[in-house]
Design an enzyme around this catalytic site. Structure first.
Site, PDB file in Angstrom:
ATOM      1  N   GLY A 140      -1.411  10.543  -0.018  1.00  0.00           N
ATOM      2  CA  GLY A 140      -2.728  10.245   0.524  1.00  0.00           C
ATOM      3  C   GLY A 140      -2.682   9.354   1.747  1.00  0.00           C
ATOM      4  N   CYS A 141      -1.482   8.995   2.189  1.00  0.00           N
ATOM      5  CA  CYS A 141      -1.335   8.168   3.373  1.00  0.00           C
ATOM      6  C   CYS A 141      -0.903   9.040   4.547  1.00  0.00           C
ATOM      7  CB  CYS A 141      -0.285   7.080   3.136  1.00  0.00           C
ATOM      8  SG  CYS A 141      -0.706   5.957   1.788  1.00  0.00           S
ATOM      9  N   ALA A 142      -1.409   8.738   5.724  1.00  0.00           N
ATOM     10  CA  ALA A 142      -1.045   9.501   6.916  1.00  0.00           C
ATOM     11  C   ALA A 142       0.414   9.270   7.278  1.00  0.00           C
ATOM     12  CB  ALA A 142      -1.944   9.118   8.083  1.00  0.00           C
ATOM     13  N   SER A 143       0.915   8.090   7.025  1.00  0.00           N
ATOM     14  CA  SER A 143       2.317   7.771   7.310  1.00  0.00           C
ATOM     15  C   SER A 143       3.098   7.755   5.997  1.00  0.00           C
ATOM     16  CB  SER A 143       2.409   6.424   8.026  1.00  0.00           C
ATOM     17  OG  SER A 143       1.726   5.437   7.299  1.00  0.00           O
TER      18      SER A 143
END
Length: 134
Positions: free
Chosen positions: A49-52
């Site tokens: 769920g994190c872009a990075s």
């Protein structure tokens, strides 16, 4: 209900009027953080769920929660440091009672992060809560 470490961050932010200064402070906190051992950067510690890329490695000793974390993005490393100040050293029974949204709102983070970063931050908080309640 915030820890002394988080209160120190909140006090620092009171002196930083400009959001750019606050942003740099968060990045500096991330730079100061000890990197997570590569052996701990595995699928079970990765936060979805994190872009990075984000990894959180939690530990619970004598009912007290703590974690180490890392990211490939400097601002996210800083956010991990902020979450560490909020949650590390807190008894697991109290983790669910911490209103992370309100505490982070005191720093102005809710208003200045992109939607993707906010989603990633929520995912990290959810992971912390899941581990503490297990």
């Amino acid at each position: 209900m915030a820890t002394a470490a988080f209160e120190e961050i909140a006090e620092d932010f009171e002196f930083l009027d400009d959001w750019e200064d606050r942003y740099r402070h968060v990045i500096d906190m991330g730079k100061a953080m000890e990197p997570l051992d590569d052996a701990l950067k595995v699928s079970v510690t990765k936060v979805d769920g994190c872009a990075s890329q984000v990894w959180l490695h939690p530990t619970i000793e004598n009912g007290v929660f703590s974690f180490k974390g890392d990211s490939d993005a400097m601002i996210v490393r800083g956010l991990i440091a902020v979450l560490g100040a909020l949650y590390n050293g807190v008894p697991t029974a109290e983790i669910g009672g911490i209103d992370a949204h309100a505490e982070l709102g005191r720093l102005g983070l809710n208003d200045h992060l992109s939607a993707q970063r906010s989603n990633g931050l929520r995912a990290m908080i959810e992971r912390i809560r899941q581990v503490a309640s297990a």
